[in-house]
Structure formats: C-alpha cells, structure tokens
Design an enzyme around this catalytic site. Structure first.
Site, PDB file in Angstrom:
ATOM      1  N   ASN A   1      -1.918  20.091 -20.149  1.00  9.72           N
ATOM      2  CA  ASN A   1      -2.376  19.345 -21.330  1.00  9.72           C
ATOM      3  C   ASN A   1      -2.299  20.176 -22.606  1.00  9.72           C
ATOM      4  O   ASN A   1      -2.739  19.719 -23.668  1.00  9.72           O
ATOM      5  CB  ASN A   1      -3.822  18.869 -21.136  1.00  9.72           C
TER       6      ASN A   1
ATOM      7  N   HIS B   1       6.366  11.734 -30.466  1.00 13.53           N
ATOM      8  CA  HIS B   1       5.533  12.434 -29.475  1.00 13.53           C
ATOM      9  C   HIS B   1       5.728  13.955 -29.559  1.00 13.53           C
ATOM     10  O   HIS B   1       4.761  14.718 -29.507  1.00 13.53           O
ATOM     11  CB  HIS B   1       5.887  11.912 -28.080  1.00 13.53           C
TER      12      HIS B   1
ATOM     13  N   GLU C   1      -5.184  17.524 -10.269  1.00 15.24           N
ATOM     14  CA  GLU C   1      -5.787  17.976 -11.531  1.00 15.24           C
ATOM     15  C   GLU C   1      -7.284  18.245 -11.386  1.00 15.24           C
ATOM     16  O   GLU C   1      -8.112  17.697 -12.106  1.00 15.24           O
ATOM     17  CB  GLU C   1      -5.515  16.972 -12.657  1.00 15.24           C
TER      18      GLU C   1
ATOM     19  N   ARG D   1      -4.011  22.509 -12.991  1.00 16.10           N
ATOM     20  CA  ARG D   1      -3.075  21.513 -13.543  1.00 16.10           C
ATOM     21  C   ARG D   1      -3.446  21.109 -14.974  1.00 16.10           C
ATOM     22  O   ARG D   1      -2.618  20.603 -15.726  1.00 16.10           O
ATOM     23  CB  ARG D   1      -3.014  20.280 -12.627  1.00 16.10           C
TER      24      ARG D   1
ATOM     25  N   LYS E   1       6.449  23.573 -13.217  1.00 15.87           N
ATOM     26  CA  LYS E   1       5.559  22.447 -12.886  1.00 15.87           C
ATOM     27  C   LYS E   1       5.328  22.361 -11.379  1.00 15.87           C
ATOM     28  O   LYS E   1       4.233  22.028 -10.929  1.00 15.87           O
ATOM     29  CB  LYS E   1       6.110  21.132 -13.434  1.00 15.87           C
TER      30      LYS E   1
ATOM     31  N   HIS F   1      -1.872  18.712 -26.079  1.00 20.62           N
ATOM     32  CA  HIS F   1      -2.013  17.265 -25.993  1.00 20.62           C
ATOM     33  C   HIS F   1      -3.378  16.763 -26.475  1.00 20.62           C
ATOM     34  O   HIS F   1      -3.530  15.571 -26.717  1.00 20.62           O
ATOM     35  CB  HIS F   1      -1.743  16.787 -24.562  1.00 20.62           C
TER      36      HIS F   1
ATOM     37  N   LYS G   1       2.091  11.832 -10.719  1.00 20.65           N
ATOM     38  CA  LYS G   1       1.156  10.985 -11.466  1.00 20.65           C
ATOM     39  C   LYS G   1       1.889   9.714 -11.890  1.00 20.65           C
ATOM     40  O   LYS G   1       2.947   9.794 -12.518  1.00 20.65           O
ATOM     41  CB  LYS G   1       0.682  11.697 -12.727  1.00 20.65           C
TER      42      LYS G   1
ATOM     43  N   ARG H   1       0.824  -1.233   0.000  1.00 16.63           N
ATOM     44  CA  ARG H   1       0.000   0.000   0.000  1.00 16.63           C
ATOM     45  C   ARG H   1       0.846   1.265   0.000  1.00 16.63           C
ATOM     46  O   ARG H   1       0.419   2.320   0.459  1.00 16.63           O
ATOM     47  CB  ARG H   1      -0.970   0.028   1.178  1.00 16.63           C
TER      48      ARG H   1
ATOM     49  N   HIS I   1      -2.325  13.789 -28.611  1.00 13.70           N
ATOM     50  CA  HIS I   1      -2.641  12.384 -28.295  1.00 13.70           C
ATOM     51  C   HIS I   1      -3.475  11.762 -29.402  1.00 13.70           C
ATOM     52  O   HIS I   1      -3.289  10.590 -29.736  1.00 13.70           O
ATOM     53  CB  HIS I   1      -3.407  12.293 -26.968  1.00 13.70           C
TER      54      HIS I   1
ATOM     55  N   GLU J   1       7.793  19.618 -24.701  1.00 14.76           N
ATOM     56  CA  GLU J   1       7.268  19.893 -23.352  1.00 14.76           C
ATOM     57  C   GLU J   1       7.890  21.174 -22.776  1.00 14.76           C
ATOM     58  O   GLU J   1       7.240  21.909 -22.036  1.00 14.76           O
ATOM     59  CB  GLU J   1       7.514  18.706 -22.406  1.00 14.76           C
TER      60      GLU J   1
HETATM   61  N1  LIG Z   1       3.407  11.124 -15.097  1.00 14.61           N
HETATM   62  C1  LIG Z   1       3.342  12.219 -15.804  1.00 14.61           C
HETATM   63  O1  LIG Z   1       3.038  13.306 -15.304  1.00 14.61           O
HETATM   64  C2  LIG Z   1       3.674  12.155 -17.275  1.00 14.61           C
HETATM   65  C3  LIG Z   1       3.797  13.336 -18.026  1.00 14.61           C
HETATM   66  C4  LIG Z   1       4.163  13.249 -19.359  1.00 14.61           C
HETATM   67  C5  LIG Z   1       4.393  11.992 -19.936  1.00 14.61           C
HETATM   68  N2  LIG Z   1       4.248  10.861 -19.183  1.00 14.61           N
HETATM   69  C6  LIG Z   1       4.489   9.537 -19.754  1.00 14.61           C
HETATM   70  O2  LIG Z   1       5.868   9.465 -20.107  1.00 14.61           O
HETATM   71  C7  LIG Z   1       6.008   8.476 -21.125  1.00 14.61           C
HETATM   72  C8  LIG Z   1       6.961   8.993 -22.171  1.00 14.61           C
HETATM   73  O3  LIG Z   1       8.211   9.225 -21.554  1.00 14.61           O
HETATM   74  P1  LIG Z   1       9.567   9.231 -22.382  1.00 14.61           P
HETATM   75  O4  LIG Z   1       9.384  10.058 -23.586  1.00 14.61           O
HETATM   76  O5  LIG Z   1      10.640   9.547 -21.433  1.00 14.61           O
HETATM   77  O6  LIG Z   1       9.632   7.724 -22.921  1.00 14.61           O
HETATM   78  P2  LIG Z   1      10.481   6.415 -22.518  1.00 14.61           P
HETATM   79  O7  LIG Z   1      10.562   6.236 -21.067  1.00 14.61           O
HETATM   80  O8  LIG Z   1       9.909   5.312 -23.334  1.00 14.61           O
HETATM   81  O9  LIG Z   1      11.937   6.771 -23.059  1.00 14.61           O
HETATM   82  C9  LIG Z   1      12.120   6.929 -24.439  1.00 14.61           C
HETATM   83  C10 LIG Z   1      13.238   6.034 -24.961  1.00 14.61           C
HETATM   84  O10 LIG Z   1      14.492   6.591 -24.562  1.00 14.61           O
HETATM   85  C11 LIG Z   1      15.285   5.569 -23.954  1.00 14.61           C
HETATM   86  N3  LIG Z   1      16.146   6.246 -23.001  1.00 14.61           N
HETATM   87  C12 LIG Z   1      15.835   6.709 -21.777  1.00 14.61           C
HETATM   88  N4  LIG Z   1      16.853   7.404 -21.260  1.00 14.61           N
HETATM   89  C13 LIG Z   1      17.845   7.365 -22.161  1.00 14.61           C
HETATM   90  C14 LIG Z   1      19.148   7.930 -22.221  1.00 14.61           C
HETATM   91  N5  LIG Z   1      19.625   8.700 -21.249  1.00 14.61           N
HETATM   92  N6  LIG Z   1      19.892   7.700 -23.326  1.00 14.61           N
HETATM   93  C15 LIG Z   1      19.405   6.955 -24.359  1.00 14.61           C
HETATM   94  N7  LIG Z   1      18.185   6.420 -24.366  1.00 14.61           N
HETATM   95  C16 LIG Z   1      17.406   6.624 -23.281  1.00 14.61           C
HETATM   96  C17 LIG Z   1      14.306   4.602 -23.383  1.00 14.61           C
HETATM   97  O11 LIG Z   1      14.880   3.320 -23.216  1.00 14.61           O
HETATM   98  C18 LIG Z   1      13.216   4.604 -24.444  1.00 14.61           C
HETATM   99  O12 LIG Z   1      13.562   3.737 -25.496  1.00 14.61           O
HETATM  100  C19 LIG Z   1       4.625   8.169 -21.660  1.00 14.61           C
HETATM  101  O13 LIG Z   1       4.205   6.904 -21.200  1.00 14.61           O
HETATM  102  C20 LIG Z   1       3.757   9.260 -21.036  1.00 14.61           C
HETATM  103  O14 LIG Z   1       2.432   8.832 -20.804  1.00 14.61           O
HETATM  104  C21 LIG Z   1       3.900  10.934 -17.871  1.00 14.61           C
END
Ligand SMILES: NC(=O)c1ccc[n+]([C@@H]2O[C@H](COP(=O)([O-])OP(=O)(O)OC[C@H]3O[C@@H](n4cnc5c(N)ncnc54)[C@H](O)[C@@H]3O)[C@@H](O)[C@H]2O)c1
Length: 367
Positions: free
Chosen positions: A247, A267, A239, A243, A229, A250, A145, A123, A254, A187
């Site tokens: 978006n 993306h 949110e 917050r 942020k 997005h 999140k 938990r 999306h 972003e």
């Molecule tokens: N929680 C939140 O508030 C929030 C906000 C925005 C996005 N997200 C989520 O984040 C995700 C996208 O994140 P992302 O773009 O980081 O994707 P990701 O985690 O898939 O990373 C992208 C790619 O880069 C690689 N990678 C990571 N670090 C690296 C490094 N230093 N050098 C080389 N390669 C590296 C990873 O292995 C992967 O192949 C989505 O699932 C999205 O929904 C969450």
C-alpha cells in the site's frame, strides 16, 4: 526474448507467472498440462477484445478447449456487483461446470472482476490471469485479491482466489496510453523502494528504457516486480502483516483519486504523489534521511511521474483517508520508508496528518 517463469507459492495454491513475448498465442499449450477443463469463459473488455481475443481463442481451440467470449465495457465502473452478477448468469448459461475455468484477459479491472466471478461460480472454478496493462502485469494479476467496488467505496466486496496460471506478455502492453503506462510505472517504483537498494538502483539506471517501453527493460521490470510480489504474498497471503507494504503511496494516492473524482488525476500520478508525501512524512515521524526524499523524487521525475499541481482541500483528503477500507478502527495508516528496503507501517494521528497535508496543499497551485 527469453521466457521466464516465476513461481508464486501461497498456502492456497502454487502457480507460475510466465513472462515473455508471444504468450497470447502460447496460452492453450501452457494451460493444457494444468487442467482437464472442457471450456473457458474469457472475460475481457471492449478495448482489449479486438487486440487479443482472437489470438487467445485460436490458441485455446488448438488445444481442444471450447471458448465463450464475454465482453464488458472498459473502465472502473465495470468492476461492480451488478456486472459480476450479469457475468455469473452468462457463465452459467454457457454451461460451464466444475472442471472448467475463467480467463481474465485485460487490465486490473478485468482481473479483479473475472477473479471474483471465478471465486464465486459454483463456489470456485479455475482462474487464469492474462494481464494486458503494465499495472496488472507488475502487480494486480499476482496475489489472488479479487473483487468489485460498492457504492460505499472501492474493492469493498471480494474474495481471495489464486489463479492457476498468469501469463504476462510484455509485447501486449505496448498499445497502452501514456497515462496507463504511468500507472504501471508508479507500481514499479513502489515495488523498488520497498524491495531495496538493488532494485531501486536498477530503476535509476533504466528509467529511460522504462519510460520509452524498451522491450528488454520492460520484461526485466515485470520479472523483478513479480518476484518481489511473489515473496510478499507467499509470506502473507491474506494481508495480515507484511503484505501491507504494497500500500506504499496508496494512502494519499487513493484519497487524491477520491477527492479529485475518479479518472481526474491519473492513478500513477496519484500513487507517485502519495510516495512523495509518505517519504516526507517518514522524515517527520521516523527521522528518515531527507536525502531519500530527494532521491525518490528524482526517480519518479525521470519515469515521467510528474508532481501533482492541482490543489486539493486538506480536510477533504483526511476525510477520504478515513473512509478508505485500509484505515483501521478510525486510524489512518501509512507505509513509511526510511531508506530503500527499510520501511514500517504505522498508524499516524490526525493532527500529524493534518499538519503534513496543510504543508503539502500549500505547495500546490489553486484548484
Ligand atoms: N487485485 C489486486 O491486487 C490489485 C492491485 C492493484 C490494483 N488493482 C485494481 O486494478 C484496477 C486498475 O487496473 P488497470 O490500471 O489495469 O485498469 P484497467 O483494467 O481499467 O485498464 C486501463 C485501461 O487500459 C485499457 N487496456 C488494457 N489493456 C490494454 C492494452 N494492452 N492496450 C490498450 N489498452 C488497454 C483498458 O481497456 C482500460 O481502458 C483497479 O480497479 C484497482 O483496484 C487490483
């Protein structure tokens, strides 16, 4: 390079986001005063593990922490209910107890997935974010999140779980692919437009440094985005109000990713396209200044966030907008910027969206 700490204050927890270089090797020392944990599960992916996991583990062990390295496949498909279940079983078999914690070492996929594991194991155990993509450093690692995707859509199951510490090592992002870099830059641009004139002006004057990954400029951009942020999530952790501004870009972004097929359109390109579209819509719906549309387009171009050339079906896009969890009661909502720092979040009727989408789609080439 100077190390900076930005405090994030929310009703469910206050923590620092530490921004600087060589922070992977400093992690154990940064964690030591925050916890009496015996062991950490380090959740990471197969791309990131060979780059940083040894350094992180050495740093933790030097402070007396035990480590269990749990490596998952890279990519969005890993952010699944079944992968979360598998990880929970592995964390349990490693014998972690309530004092122990989970470290997310990776991009946003790992942050969301590992955070969900930390939120649900016993938990809730302590959670630490070590973001290694620009997107994760400027956005997803801050704010609490966490979650996984369901077959019905992205991020449909999850929990709010604030970390106890975030370390953004700005050297670690140098190895990202151009497309992953662009995802982060979109972003950064989003944050600047919503934050206001000073931040947007800063980006305009530093766009080359950002595109070229200049260390000082990147570090400053991460700090500015985290401060932005932090202010937003401190005001609205769950949110329920402001917050929603995060978006921006997005709603269409999306939908583009959904209709084109995940991974087809980067993306960052999808979000940047969503920002261009929302700014145009703000002119139509709110009477915003058309000069802002042009100004934002120049910034996105300079950051290398090209306009989408692919033509997608307007009706399919509208359908995807309706299926997004952010639509409320069947109504699609947009963050509409009137000028830097001045925005509103509005429900827009389908007729207006369709008209805008037809104009948008007709400006594109054939799919
Ligand atoms: N929680 C939140 O508030 C929030 C906000 C925005 C996005 N997200 C989520 O984040 C995700 C996208 O994140 P992302 O773009 O980081 O994707 P990701 O985690 O898939 O990373 C992208 C790619 O880069 C690689 N990678 C990571 N670090 C690296 C490094 N230093 N050098 C080389 N390669 C590296 C990873 O292995 C992967 O192949 C989505 O699932 C999205 O929904 C969450």
């Amino acid at each position: 390079m100077e190390t900076r700490a930005v405090a994030v204050r929310t009703p469910s927890g206050t923590y620092d986001v530490v921004i600087g270089s060589s922070l992977m090797a400093a992690l154990g020392g940064l964690l030591r005063p925050l916890t009496d944990a015996r062991k950490y599960a380090i959740i990471t992916d197969a791309n990131v593990a060979p780059l940083f996991a040894d350094t992180v583990e050495t740093s933790l062990r030097a402070q007396g922490f035990e480590c269990a390295r749990l490596v998952v496949p890279p990519g969005e498909a890993t952010k699944s209910w079944s992968q979360a279940g598998e990880l929970l079983e592995r964390v349990a078999s490693e014998g972690l107890d309530r004092r122990d914690g989970v470290i997310a070492l990776g991009g946003g996929v790992i942050g969301d997935l590992a955070g969900f594991v930390a939120a649900t194991y016993l938990r809730g155990v302590d959670f630490v974010q070590v973001p290694t993509t620009l997107l994760a450093q400027v956005d997803s690692s801050v704010g609490g999140k966490t979650g996984v995707d369901l077959r019905a859509g992205k991020n449909l199951a999850g929990a709010f779980k604030q970390p106890i510490l975030v370390t953004a090592d700005t050297e670690s992002v140098r190895s990202l692919s151009p497309s992953e870099w662009a995802s982060g830059l979109a972003e950064v641009a989003k944050s600047a437009v919503i934050e206001g004139e000073e931040f947007l002006g800063w980006i305009e004057s530093r766009s080359e440094g950002l595109a070229d990954r200049d260390a000082q400029v990147v570090s400053e951009a991460v700090r500015r985005c985290v401060e932005f942020k932090s202010r937003v999530v401190s005001a609205d952790e769950r949110e329920e109000g402001v917050r929603e501004c995060l978006n921006y870009g997005h709603t269409l972004g999306h939908a583009i990713e959904n209709v084109a097929g995940y991974g087809t359109v980067p993306h960052g390109v999808a979000v940047a396209e969503g920002m261009r579209f929302a700014a145009e819509m703000a002119v139509r719906v709110c009477g915003a200044d058309p000069n802002f549309v042009e100004r934002q387009a120049r910034v996105l171009d300079k950051l290398g966030l090209r306009t989408l050339t692919q033509r997608l079906d307007a009706k399919e896009i509208l359908r995807a907008m309706h299926s997004d969890k952010k639509s409320r009661g069947g109504v699609v909502r947009f963050v509409l910027p009137e000028q830097p720092g001045v925005w509103s979040c509005r429900a827009v009727d389908d007729g207006t969206i369709e008209e805008s989408l037809e104009v948008w789609a007709s400006s594109k080439g054939r799919s």
